[in-house]
Structure formats: C-alpha cells, structure tokens
Design a protein around this motif. Structure first.
Motif, short mmCIF file in Angstrom:
data_model
loop_
_atom_site.label_atom_id
_atom_site.label_comp_id
_atom_site.label_asym_id
_atom_site.label_seq_id
_atom_site.Cartn_x
_atom_site.Cartn_y
_atom_site.Cartn_z
N SER A 201 10.58 2.91 -7.62
CA SER A 201 10.50 3.65 -6.36
C SER A 201 9.25 3.27 -5.58
N ALA A 202 9.32 3.45 -4.26
CA ALA A 202 8.15 3.32 -3.39
C ALA A 202 7.67 4.71 -3.00
N GLN B 24 4.56 6.96 -0.48
CA GLN B 24 3.52 6.94 0.54
C GLN B 24 2.90 8.32 0.62
N MET C 259 4.46 0.45 -4.41
CA MET C 259 5.81 -0.04 -4.63
C MET C 259 5.81 -0.92 -5.87
N THR D 56 2.93 -2.03 -10.75
CA THR D 56 2.99 -1.37 -9.44
C THR D 56 1.87 -1.91 -8.57
N TRP E 214 -0.36 -1.19 -5.14
CA TRP E 214 -0.71 -0.14 -4.18
C TRP E 214 -1.55 -0.72 -3.04
#
Length: 272
Positions: A67-68, A70, A81, A88, A90
């Motif tokens: 998953s992404a 914000q 993401m 991951t 960032w």
C-alpha cells in the motif's frame, strides 16, 4: 569523466544529462536567449528506503509492502510506497529557506534523518517506525528546483550556438529540457514520453535530415511537458499548506485552483 575529453562522431546529440546538464548549458547559455535559471520551490525533499515493518508491529498494517500512504500536518508531508516486495520507500518534504536547506543537505544522511525524526518522530504509526528503522546510509535530501518552461524559439536560436556549430542536430530530453518538482510524479513519465516521440520523429526523417525532426519533437515536447512543470509547481505549494489537510470531498485540482486564487488575491494590484 571529469576533466577528460572524449571524442565521438554522431549525426545527433541528445542532452539527457539532468537538471544541471552541461549540454543544456552549452546549447543555450551562449545564444542570448534566456535558458531559464534554476528556481527554488521553497521545499526540501528527503528520500529514504527501509525494510517493510514486521508483521504485527505498529503501523505494519499500513506499511505492508503493498500500500501507499500519505500523511501531513499542513506543512510537513510524508509519502511512502513499496520499493520492492521487501522494502518501503518514503519521501519527506517540508518548507525551508534555501540557505538552511542547502546546509542541511550538505551535512549528510545522518543529519537529514535526525531532522526527519525531529519533525515526525511523534506522528502516528507507521511514520516513526519507518524513520527509526531506516539506515542513514539510505537517506538523501536536497532542495527542490524547477525551471521556467522554454519556448520553441530557444531551440531555434540555439542552432547558432558554439555547441551546435558543425553539429546543428542538438536537442534536450527529460530533466535537461523540463525539470519539475517530484510532487506529481511526472518527471520520469515525461522523459519516457520524450524518448518515444523523439524516436518516432527520427525514424520518419528522410532526405531533409534530422534537424526538422528535432524541431517537431521539441514543439510537441515543450507543449506537453510545460503543463506538467506548472502543475507540479502548484502542487508543491499546495501539499505543504493547510489546504492539504482541508476537509471535503474534492479533487486535488480544485484545491490547487483555490490556492492559486488566494495567492493572486494577496498580490498588490500592480502585480496581478
């Protein structure tokens, strides 16, 4: 290599050497045509890569490698993401005066990560967990810049530059032609589209040679990418403002429009 002279023979020279590319500088700076100096966007961008959070740990259900996410406090923004199945990536960004941003960037990865933790160490999971698990050797940070969009006349004028003398078939591609902020994710996309359009035009050029093909490519490239440069600039301001965390079932473009209106209304009358 720095300080070395390497000679090659070619029919076309394509400058795709980035935002500070030497081909662009040589092509445009001696033409008398403005080559669009770097424009600081008022934001420092930091990047880091870390392993996915262990299953069951705080935030692992969000930073799950699939998953992404914000998060923002209306000034500082973090986007994350999947980098691959196990890691991951960032991106942390926040407003900062240029001299301070340059100094922080020069201080290196450990200082950048310390600043990230100072700003976001108390945020909700998974942000602190991602930052704490990141090795500083995998952190980088830099002030974000773009350039004003060139017009086709810049390339026409460049045909008489010192670089183009004897080699008029010179053009630019990607960040060398249209650097933009990373906040719409369009930099690499536009470069790939540049390559497709340029390859098509070069394949179709006949007895007239490559120069007309390059002018056709440049006209299309500048019109297409110019819109993305300006949109990315607007989003850079939006994502680091209170509008980014405003409530409402609205598209991001509607908030950009509101930000532009507010910015215009705040200008002196003779500046509008």
């Amino acid at each position: 290599r720095e300080g070395c002279t390497i000679c090659h023979t070619s029919d076309v020279l394509i400058g795709c050497d980035g935002i500070n590319g030497s081909v662009r500088k040589q092509l445009l700076d001696d033409t008398g045509h403005a080559s669009s100096p770097l424009q600081y966007l008022g934001v420092l961008v930091m990047l880091g890569i870390t392993g996915n959070l262990p299953e069951g740990s705080p935030g692992a259900d969000i930073a799950d490698g699939k998953s992404a996410l914000q998060m923002s406090d209306g000034k500082t923004r973090l986007f994350a993401m999947p980098f691959d199945n196990c890691q991951t990536m960032w991106q942390l960004s926040f407003p900062m005066d240029l001299d301070v941003a340059q100094k922080l960037s020069q201080e290196g990865p450990a200082a950048l990560l310390a600043e990230a933790l100072r700003r976001c160490g108390a945020w909700a999971p998974p942000v602190p967990q991602l930052l704490h698990s990141t090795d500083s050797s995998l952190v980088s940070g830099y002030p974000a810049y773009d350039r004003d969009v060139l017009g086709p006349a810049a390339f026409s004028a460049a045909a008489g530059s010192k670089l183009a003398t004897g080699l008029p078939a010179v053009t630019l591609l990607g960040d060398a032609a249209h650097p933009m902020s990373p906040f719409k994710g369009q930099g690499a996309n536009q470069a790939l589209m540049d390559a497709v359009v340029l390859a098509k035009e070069l394949c179709l050029c006949g007895a007239e040679g490559p120069v007309p093909a390059l002018r056709r490519y440049e006209a299309e490239m500048l019109q297409r990418s110019g819109k993305k440069v300006l949109a990315s600039r607007d989003v850079s301001s939006l994502l680091h403002s209170e509008l980014a965390i405003g409530e409402g079932d609205k598209t991001r473009s509607s908030f950009v429009g509101k930000a532009n209106l507010e910015r215009t209304e705040s200008l002196p009358l003779n500046a509008v």
